[in-house]
Motif scaffolding. Structure first.
Motif, PDB file in Angstrom:
ATOM      1  N   ALA A   1       0.865  -1.179   0.000  1.00 30.66           N
ATOM      2  CA  ALA A   1       0.000   0.000   0.000  1.00 30.66           C
ATOM      3  C   ALA A   1       0.902   1.228   0.000  1.00 30.66           C
ATOM      4  CB  ALA A   1      -0.895   0.009   1.233  1.00 30.66           C
ATOM      5  N   VAL A   2       0.688   2.100  -0.966  1.00 31.19           N
ATOM      6  CA  VAL A   2       1.485   3.326  -1.077  1.00 31.19           C
ATOM      7  C   VAL A   2       0.544   4.504  -1.233  1.00 31.19           C
ATOM      8  CG1 VAL A   2       3.133   4.603  -2.509  1.00 31.19           C
ATOM      9  CG2 VAL A   2       3.488   2.173  -2.086  1.00 31.19           C
ATOM     10  N   GLU A   3       0.739   5.514  -0.388  1.00 27.82           N
ATOM     11  CA  GLU A   3       0.020   6.770  -0.558  1.00 27.82           C
ATOM     12  C   GLU A   3       0.972   7.718  -1.270  1.00 27.82           C
ATOM     13  OE1 GLU A   3      -2.901   9.570   2.000  1.00 27.82           O
ATOM     14  OE2 GLU A   3      -0.919   9.248   2.853  1.00 27.82           O
ATOM     15  N   ALA A   4       0.496   8.321  -2.331  1.00 27.30           N
ATOM     16  CA  ALA A   4       1.328   9.215  -3.127  1.00 27.30           C
ATOM     17  C   ALA A   4       0.512  10.429  -3.550  1.00 27.30           C
ATOM     18  CB  ALA A   4       1.863   8.491  -4.358  1.00 27.30           C
ATOM     19  N   GLU A   5       1.199  11.527  -3.738  1.00 21.65           N
ATOM     20  CA  GLU A   5       0.543  12.771  -4.146  1.00 21.65           C
ATOM     21  C   GLU A   5       0.901  13.065  -5.593  1.00 21.65           C
ATOM     22  OE1 GLU A   5      -0.031  16.481  -1.481  1.00 21.65           O
ATOM     23  OE2 GLU A   5       1.825  16.768  -2.590  1.00 21.65           O
ATOM     24  N   SER A   6      -0.099  13.437  -6.365  1.00 21.59           N
ATOM     25  CA  SER A   6       0.152  13.772  -7.771  1.00 21.59           C
ATOM     26  C   SER A   6       0.838  15.127  -7.849  1.00 21.59           C
ATOM     27  CB  SER A   6      -1.158  13.810  -8.558  1.00 21.59           C
ATOM     28  OG  SER A   6      -1.991  14.854  -8.084  1.00 21.59           O
ATOM     29  N   THR A   7       1.642  15.285  -8.875  1.00 22.99           N
ATOM     30  CA  THR A   7       2.207  16.588  -9.201  1.00 22.99           C
ATOM     31  C   THR A   7       1.631  16.970 -10.558  1.00 22.99           C
ATOM     32  OG1 THR A   7       4.144  15.583 -10.247  1.00 22.99           O
ATOM     33  CG2 THR A   7       4.345  16.156  -7.921  1.00 22.99           C
ATOM     34  N   PRO A   8       1.506  18.253 -10.864  1.00 22.21           N
ATOM     35  CA  PRO A   8       0.905  18.621 -12.148  1.00 22.21           C
ATOM     36  C   PRO A   8       1.694  18.048 -13.326  1.00 22.21           C
ATOM     37  CG  PRO A   8       1.083  20.530 -10.715  1.00 22.21           C
ATOM     38  CD  PRO A   8       1.845  19.416 -10.051  1.00 22.21           C
ATOM     39  N   ALA A   9       0.989  17.481 -14.290  1.00 22.67           N
ATOM     40  CA  ALA A   9       1.615  16.971 -15.509  1.00 22.67           C
ATOM     41  C   ALA A   9       2.203  18.148 -16.284  1.00 22.67           C
ATOM     42  CB  ALA A   9       0.587  16.226 -16.359  1.00 22.67           C
ATOM     43  N   LEU A  10       3.201  17.885 -17.097  1.00 23.32           N
ATOM     44  CA  LEU A  10       3.904  18.943 -17.822  1.00 23.32           C
ATOM     45  C   LEU A  10       2.981  19.872 -18.596  1.00 23.32           C
ATOM     46  CD1 LEU A  10       6.572  20.262 -18.514  1.00 23.32           C
ATOM     47  CD2 LEU A  10       6.818  18.623 -20.376  1.00 23.32           C
ATOM     48  N   PRO A  11       2.020  19.362 -19.388  1.00 24.46           N
ATOM     49  CA  PRO A  11       1.140  20.298 -20.106  1.00 24.46           C
ATOM     50  C   PRO A  11       0.367  21.223 -19.164  1.00 24.46           C
ATOM     51  CG  PRO A  11       0.885  18.093 -20.996  1.00 24.46           C
ATOM     52  CD  PRO A  11       1.744  17.978 -19.765  1.00 24.46           C
ATOM     53  N   ILE A  12      -0.040  20.711 -18.007  1.00 22.03           N
ATOM     54  CA  ILE A  12      -0.789  21.521 -17.040  1.00 22.03           C
ATOM     55  C   ILE A  12       0.128  22.572 -16.426  1.00 22.03           C
ATOM     56  CG2 ILE A  12      -2.116  21.472 -14.891  1.00 22.03           C
ATOM     57  CD1 ILE A  12      -3.509  20.036 -17.252  1.00 22.03           C
ATOM     58  N   ALA A  13       1.345  22.155 -16.047  1.00 23.00           N
ATOM     59  CA  ALA A  13       2.292  23.097 -15.454  1.00 23.00           C
ATOM     60  C   ALA A  13       2.652  24.201 -16.454  1.00 23.00           C
ATOM     61  CB  ALA A  13       3.549  22.362 -14.994  1.00 23.00           C
ATOM     62  N   LEU A  14       2.835  23.816 -17.716  1.00 28.73           N
ATOM     63  CA  LEU A  14       3.136  24.822 -18.750  1.00 28.73           C
ATOM     64  C   LEU A  14       1.966  25.773 -18.942  1.00 28.73           C
ATOM     65  CD1 LEU A  14       4.946  22.705 -21.483  1.00 28.73           C
ATOM     66  CD2 LEU A  14       5.925  24.569 -20.137  1.00 28.73           C
ATOM     67  N   ARG A  15       0.763  25.204 -18.995  1.00 29.19           N
ATOM     68  CA  ARG A  15      -0.424  26.044 -19.152  1.00 29.19           C
ATOM     69  C   ARG A  15      -0.527  27.054 -18.016  1.00 29.19           C
ATOM     70  NH1 ARG A  15      -5.606  23.362 -17.454  1.00 29.19           N
ATOM     71  NH2 ARG A  15      -4.671  24.029 -15.506  1.00 29.19           N
ATOM     72  N   ASP A  16      -0.341  26.573 -16.790  1.00 27.81           N
ATOM     73  CA  ASP A  16      -0.440  27.464 -15.633  1.00 27.81           C
ATOM     74  C   ASP A  16       0.634  28.536 -15.661  1.00 27.81           C
ATOM     75  OD1 ASP A  16      -2.574  25.933 -14.883  1.00 27.81           O
ATOM     76  OD2 ASP A  16      -1.544  24.961 -13.193  1.00 27.81           O
ATOM     77  N   ALA A  17       1.852  28.138 -16.046  1.00 28.86           N
ATOM     78  CA  ALA A  17       2.950  29.115 -16.118  1.00 28.86           C
ATOM     79  C   ALA A  17       2.672  30.153 -17.201  1.00 28.86           C
ATOM     80  CB  ALA A  17       4.270  28.399 -16.387  1.00 28.86           C
TER      81      ALA A  17
END
Length: 181
Positions: free
Chosen positions: A131-147
């Motif tokens: 069992a692993v709990e992990a947090e997502s990080t924004p995918a590259l297209p999303i991070a680029l869009r936000d930037a």
């Protein structure tokens, strides 16, 4: 809009686990989500002993379920999640399902308790499931869009030189005559 996603018995059944994780990150957008992944541990002591004896038999259920496309260890699951942009926050080993195999009783209680102690001593060896709990990080297209959307040039949408995010996750550069060659 939930902040937690539970993936029980999913990753091992998918041919393209990397593609699934990438799509999940895209669906999360820029807001990190917490995921709980639970997969069978192919490095469980019983599987190791069977392999030592020359036995690698698929079955209807369990770690070597016939429908499993991928097999995981703690290390291989961690590597997959990190490579696909997830940040691991916690992990745990899950003992074998003695109650399911043996029913209720003293033997089940004893074996489950012993397995829990052994999981604490040597997690990769004695965990039936991971069992692993992990947090997502924004995918590259999303991070680029936000930037790009937060950049001053994004106010010039429709003017030469402006960068416009598209719903597909791609970007358009407004330039008379198209892109420079």
């Amino acid at each position: 809009d939930s902040t937690h996603v539970v993936v029980l018995g999913g990753l091992e059944h998918v041919q393209d686990s990397e593609g699934l994780l990438e799509r999940l990150r895209l669906l999360c957008g820029s807001t990190p989500k917490r995921f709980l992944f639970v997969v069978p541990n192919v490095a469980f002591i019983v599987q190791r002993l069977m392999l030592l004896l020359g036995q690698f038999n698929y079955s209807r259920e369990g770690i070597l379920d016939r429908t499993h496309s991928r097999l995981f260890t703690f290390r291989s699951l961690h590597r997959l999640l990190r490579e696909e942009g997830f940040r691991i926050t916690t992990q745990a080993g899950i003992p074998a399902p003695f109650r399911k195999a043996l029913g209720e009783g003293i033997a089940t209680t004893f074996l489950t308790g012993l397995n829990q102690v052994l999981v604490r001593v040597a997690r990769p060896l004695f965990s039936y499931e991971i069992a692993v709990e992990a947090e997502s990080t924004p995918a590259l297209p999303i991070a680029l869009r936000d930037a790009i959307c937060s950049h001053p040039s994004s106010e010039k949408v429709g003017r030469p030189g402006a960068i416009t995010p598209l719903p597909t996750g791609r970007f358009a550069i407004d330039s008379p005559g198209g892109l420079p060659r």
